[in-house]
Design a protein around this motif. Structure first.
Motif, PDB file in Angstrom:
ATOM      1  N   ASP A 181     -71.355 -61.416  52.914  1.00 34.00           N
ATOM      2  CA  ASP A 181     -71.727 -60.550  51.800  1.00 34.00           C
ATOM      3  C   ASP A 181     -70.800 -60.851  50.631  1.00 34.00           C
ATOM      4  O   ASP A 181     -69.641 -60.431  50.616  1.00 34.00           O
ATOM      5  N   GLY A 182     -71.305 -61.583  49.647  1.00 37.96           N
ATOM      6  CA  GLY A 182     -70.470 -62.012  48.536  1.00 37.96           C
ATOM      7  C   GLY A 182     -69.844 -60.869  47.768  1.00 37.96           C
ATOM      8  O   GLY A 182     -68.677 -60.932  47.377  1.00 37.96           O
ATOM      9  N   ALA A 183     -70.614 -59.798  47.537  1.00 39.19           N
ATOM     10  CA  ALA A 183     -70.082 -58.661  46.780  1.00 39.19           C
ATOM     11  C   ALA A 183     -68.935 -57.992  47.520  1.00 39.19           C
ATOM     12  O   ALA A 183     -67.942 -57.569  46.912  1.00 39.19           O
ATOM     13  N   ALA A 184     -69.049 -57.894  48.845  1.00 40.85           N
ATOM     14  CA  ALA A 184     -67.982 -57.272  49.632  1.00 40.85           C
ATOM     15  C   ALA A 184     -66.752 -58.170  49.723  1.00 40.85           C
ATOM     16  O   ALA A 184     -65.616 -57.686  49.779  1.00 40.85           O
ATOM     17  N   MET A 185     -66.974 -59.480  49.730  1.00 35.42           N
ATOM     18  CA  MET A 185     -65.856 -60.407  49.881  1.00 35.42           C
ATOM     19  C   MET A 185     -65.066 -60.616  48.598  1.00 35.42           C
ATOM     20  O   MET A 185     -63.867 -60.914  48.644  1.00 35.42           O
ATOM     21  N   ALA A 186     -65.700 -60.471  47.450  1.00 35.84           N
ATOM     22  CA  ALA A 186     -65.043 -60.801  46.186  1.00 35.84           C
ATOM     23  C   ALA A 186     -63.690 -60.120  46.016  1.00 35.84           C
ATOM     24  O   ALA A 186     -62.688 -60.789  45.718  1.00 35.84           O
ATOM     25  N   PRO A 187     -63.569 -58.787  46.198  1.00 40.63           N
ATOM     26  CA  PRO A 187     -62.256 -58.158  46.005  1.00 40.63           C
ATOM     27  C   PRO A 187     -61.238 -58.529  47.075  1.00 40.63           C
ATOM     28  O   PRO A 187     -60.027 -58.419  46.844  1.00 40.63           O
ATOM     29  N   LEU A 188     -61.689 -58.968  48.233  1.00 42.95           N
ATOM     30  CA  LEU A 188     -60.762 -59.361  49.297  1.00 42.95           C
ATOM     31  C   LEU A 188     -60.236 -60.768  49.067  1.00 42.95           C
ATOM     32  O   LEU A 188     -59.063 -61.059  49.319  1.00 42.95           O
ATOM     33  N   LEU A 189     -61.096 -61.663  48.595  1.00 39.47           N
ATOM     34  CA  LEU A 189     -60.733 -63.062  48.458  1.00 39.47           C
ATOM     35  C   LEU A 189     -60.036 -63.388  47.151  1.00 39.47           C
ATOM     36  O   LEU A 189     -59.388 -64.426  47.033  1.00 39.47           O
ATOM     37  N   GLN A 190     -60.136 -62.517  46.164  1.00 38.08           N
ATOM     38  CA  GLN A 190     -59.604 -62.846  44.846  1.00 38.08           C
ATOM     39  C   GLN A 190     -58.087 -62.974  44.826  1.00 38.08           C
ATOM     40  O   GLN A 190     -57.512 -63.560  43.909  1.00 38.08           O
ATOM     41  N   THR A 191     -57.415 -62.452  45.843  1.00 40.37           N
ATOM     42  CA  THR A 191     -55.949 -62.545  45.909  1.00 40.37           C
ATOM     43  C   THR A 191     -55.490 -63.435  47.061  1.00 40.37           C
ATOM     44  O   THR A 191     -54.298 -63.478  47.362  1.00 40.37           O
ATOM     45  N   ALA A 192     -56.405 -64.116  47.727  1.00 44.15           N
ATOM     46  CA  ALA A 192     -56.057 -64.861  48.939  1.00 44.15           C
ATOM     47  C   ALA A 192     -55.272 -66.134  48.628  1.00 44.15           C
ATOM     48  O   ALA A 192     -55.592 -66.870  47.696  1.00 44.15           O
ATOM     49  N   SER A 193     -54.242 -66.382  49.409  1.00 43.78           N
ATOM     50  CA  SER A 193     -53.537 -67.656  49.385  1.00 43.78           C
ATOM     51  C   SER A 193     -54.140 -68.612  50.411  1.00 43.78           C
ATOM     52  O   SER A 193     -54.186 -69.823  50.203  1.00 43.78           O
ATOM     53  N   ILE A 194     -54.552 -68.026  51.544  1.00 41.18           N
ATOM     54  CA  ILE A 194     -55.083 -68.796  52.669  1.00 41.18           C
ATOM     55  C   ILE A 194     -56.228 -67.996  53.275  1.00 41.18           C
ATOM     56  O   ILE A 194     -56.122 -66.775  53.425  1.00 41.18           O
ATOM     57  N   VAL A 195     -57.306 -68.677  53.628  1.00 40.74           N
ATOM     58  CA  VAL A 195     -58.420 -68.051  54.351  1.00 40.74           C
ATOM     59  C   VAL A 195     -58.634 -68.820  55.644  1.00 40.74           C
ATOM     60  O   VAL A 195     -58.730 -70.049  55.629  1.00 40.74           O
ATOM     61  N   VAL A 196     -58.680 -68.098  56.751  1.00 37.11           N
ATOM     62  CA  VAL A 196     -58.998 -68.712  58.044  1.00 37.11           C
ATOM     63  C   VAL A 196     -60.204 -67.990  58.628  1.00 37.11           C
ATOM     64  O   VAL A 196     -60.440 -66.817  58.344  1.00 37.11           O
ATOM     65  N   SER A 197     -60.958 -68.700  59.454  1.00 36.95           N
ATOM     66  CA  SER A 197     -62.113 -68.064  60.084  1.00 36.95           C
ATOM     67  C   SER A 197     -62.501 -68.793  61.353  1.00 36.95           C
ATOM     68  O   SER A 197     -62.566 -70.024  61.385  1.00 36.95           O
ATOM     69  N   ASN A 198     -62.724 -68.001  62.394  1.00 31.54           N
ATOM     70  CA  ASN A 198     -63.350 -68.489  63.624  1.00 31.54           C
ATOM     71  C   ASN A 198     -64.664 -67.723  63.748  1.00 31.54           C
ATOM     72  O   ASN A 198     -64.775 -66.766  64.505  1.00 31.54           O
ATOM     73  N   PRO A 199     -65.680 -68.139  62.984  1.00 29.58           N
ATOM     74  CA  PRO A 199     -66.925 -67.375  62.921  1.00 29.58           C
ATOM     75  C   PRO A 199     -67.835 -67.711  64.094  1.00 29.58           C
ATOM     76  O   PRO A 199     -67.563 -68.646  64.865  1.00 29.58           O
ATOM     77  N   PRO A 200     -68.941 -66.990  64.258  1.00 29.79           N
ATOM     78  CA  PRO A 200     -69.952 -67.439  65.213  1.00 29.79           C
ATOM     79  C   PRO A 200     -70.476 -68.806  64.780  1.00 29.79           C
ATOM     80  O   PRO A 200     -70.775 -68.994  63.597  1.00 29.79           O
ATOM     81  N   TYR A 201     -70.556 -69.755  65.722  1.00 28.42           N
ATOM     82  CA  TYR A 201     -70.975 -71.099  65.304  1.00 28.42           C
ATOM     83  C   TYR A 201     -71.725 -71.901  66.361  1.00 28.42           C
ATOM     84  O   TYR A 201     -72.020 -73.069  66.176  1.00 28.42           O
ATOM     85  N   VAL A 202     -72.037 -71.307  67.479  1.00 27.69           N
ATOM     86  CA  VAL A 202     -72.727 -72.047  68.539  1.00 27.69           C
ATOM     87  C   VAL A 202     -74.232 -72.068  68.250  1.00 27.69           C
ATOM     88  O   VAL A 202     -74.818 -71.016  67.976  1.00 27.69           O
ATOM     89  N   PRO A 203     -74.877 -73.247  68.284  1.00 26.69           N
ATOM     90  CA  PRO A 203     -76.331 -73.298  68.117  1.00 26.69           C
ATOM     91  C   PRO A 203     -77.037 -72.441  69.160  1.00 26.69           C
ATOM     92  O   PRO A 203     -76.628 -72.398  70.328  1.00 26.69           O
ATOM     93  N   ALA A 204     -78.096 -71.773  68.764  1.00 25.11           N
ATOM     94  CA  ALA A 204     -78.744 -70.772  69.613  1.00 25.11           C
ATOM     95  C   ALA A 204     -79.199 -71.320  70.956  1.00 25.11           C
ATOM     96  O   ALA A 204     -79.184 -70.605  71.959  1.00 25.11           O
ATOM     97  N   ALA A 205     -79.627 -72.575  70.990  1.00 22.49           N
ATOM     98  CA  ALA A 205     -80.163 -73.149  72.227  1.00 22.49           C
ATOM     99  C   ALA A 205     -79.093 -73.788  73.108  1.00 22.49           C
ATOM    100  O   ALA A 205     -79.409 -74.289  74.189  1.00 22.49           O
ATOM    101  N   SER A 206     -77.857 -73.763  72.685  1.00 25.45           N
ATOM    102  CA  SER A 206     -76.802 -74.424  73.459  1.00 25.45           C
ATOM    103  C   SER A 206     -76.499 -73.656  74.739  1.00 25.45           C
ATOM    104  O   SER A 206     -76.371 -72.430  74.719  1.00 25.45           O
TER     105      SER A 206
END
Length: 311
Positions: A181-206
Motif C-alpha cells: 500500500d503506497g499511501a501507507a508506506m510513504a510516511p514510514l519509508l521517507q526517513t528510512a536509511s535501510i529497508v529489508v524484507s522477507n516477503p511472501p515469495y513462493v510460487p503458488a504451485a511450488s
C-alpha cells in the motif's frame, strides 16, 4: 527388590532421535535434543547431567516426539525459534524464520557499520512477521531505530510479544500496514536509511515441505510466479525511500532475475545486485536509492499520522 532405575535424559534423547529418524526427520538427533531439553526445562547441553527422567516427564517427551513425527514444526511444539542469536516466540499463525534469512541481517549490519552511513539509522522491515529481521538488527545495532511493518494482526501479536521479550520496546516500533500500500508506506519509508524484507515469495504451485505447510499461506505464497508482493513493493520503494537508502529483498530460488528486473524497471534505484548464500543459491537482491547523505532524518513517531502504530 529395588524398583527399576529411571532412564537418563541421554537415553531418552537417543530413543527420541531414533523415533524422529524413523519418521523421516533429517536433523533427528538435534531436534530430539531440543525437544527433550524443552520438556525438561534445561538447555540441550545439560542433558548429559540429568541422571533420571520421571514417568511424567517421559510421557510429555513422548507426546512432543509424536507431534514432531507427524511433521508438526519443531518451533510450534517448543513455541520458540532461534534466529541470529535470538530466541523468538512463534507458533500457529506466524511464519517461522529460517536461518538463511540471517544473510539479510548481516547485509544490514554491514551497511550500518560502513563509513558514511546515514546517522541516525532508521531501518524499516517490511512483512516483518515474528519480527526476526527487525529484532536481530536492533539487538546488534544499538544506535538504530527499527520500524517493523506487518499487516496480519495475528503475526503482529507475536511481533509485539517478541519486542517486549527482547526488551526493545521504544527502539522497535510496530506499524500495522500492508507493504504493498503506497499511501501507507510513504510516511514510514521517507526517513528510512535501510529497508529489508522477507516477503511472501513462493510460487503458488511450488511443492513445500510438511513443515512449511503449517506456515500461514499468505506469508509463504505470492501468486503464480511468486512475484506478486515483490512486484508491488518495487515501485513503492523506488518512489518513497529517500536518497541514499539501501534496500534488500529475499526471494525464491527461481526468481532472482525477476527481482533484479522489477527493481530496475521501477526507476529511482541503482546498484541493483543479486546476492547468493554460502551454497551458491540466489538468496536476495539489493539496491540503493541514488543521492547523498542529505540532512539527518528522524524516524516517524506514533503521532505522525501513521495508521496502526503501536509502541
Amino acid at each position: 527388590m529395588s524398583e527399576p532405575r529411571q532412564p537418563t535424559a541421554d537415553t531418552v534423547r537417543r530413543q527420541a532421535a531414533a523415533a524422529l529418524s524413523a519418521a523421516g526427520i533429517d536433523s533427528a538427533a538435534a531436534e530430539a535434543a531440543e525437544l527433550v531439553a524443552h520438556e525438561l526445562g534445561v538447555e540441550p547441553g545439560r542433558l548429559l547431567l540429568i541422571d533420571e527422567v520421571t514417568d511424567a516427564q517421559r510421557r510429555r517427551i513422548e507426546h512432543a516426539v509424536a507431534l514432531r513425527a507427524e511433521r508438526i514444526p519443531l518451533q510450534h511444539i517448543t513455541a520458540r525459534a532461534h534466529f541470529a542469536g535470538l530466541e523468538l516466540i512463534v507458533g500457529p499463525g506466524v511464519f517461522v524464520p529460517r536461518p538463511e534469512t540471517e544473510l539479510l541481517v548481516e547485509w544490514a549490519l554491514a551497511r550500518i557499520a560502513a563509513p558514511g552511513s546515514p546517522r541516525p539509522v532508521h531501518v524499516v522491515d517490511l512483512c516483518s512477521g515474528s519480527g526476526a529481521l527487525a529484532l536481530a538488527i536492533a539487538a546488534a545495532a544499538p544506535t538504530a531505530t527499527v520500524t517493523a511493518v506487518e499487516r496480519s494482526t495475528v503475526a503482529a501479536d507475536y511481533l509485539r510479544r517478541n519486542v517486549e521479550a527482547q526488551h526493545l520496546t521504544g527502539r522497535v516500533r510496530i506499524a500495522l500496514a500492508d507493504a504493498t500500500d503506497g499511501a501507507a508506506m510513504a510516511p514510514l519509508l521517507q526517513t528510512a536509511s535501510i529497508v529489508v524484507s522477507n516477503p511472501p515469495y513462493v510460487p503458488a504451485a511450488s511443492p513445500v515441505s510438511p513443515e512449511v505447510a503449517h506456515d500461514p499461506p499468505e506469508a509463504v505464497f505470492s501468486g503464480a510466479s511468486g512475484m506478486d508482493v515483490i512486484a508491488a513493493m518495487a515501485p513503492i520503494l523506488a518512489a518513497a525511500t529517500p536518497p541514499g537508502c539501501a534496500v534488500a529483498i529475499e526471494h525464491d530460488d527461481t526468481t532472482s532475475d525477476q527481482v533484479v528486473d522489477a527493481l530496475r524497471r521501477a526507476g529511482g534505484l541503482e546498484q541493483v545486485q543479486a546476492h547468493h548464500d554460502l551454497a551458491g543459491r540466489p538468496r536476495f537482491v539489493s539496491a540503493v536509492r541514488p543521492g547523498g547523505r542529505g540532512d539527518e532524518r528522524r524516524a516517524p513517531e506514533p503521532d505522525d499520522g501513521v495508521e496502526g502504530w503501536t509502541a
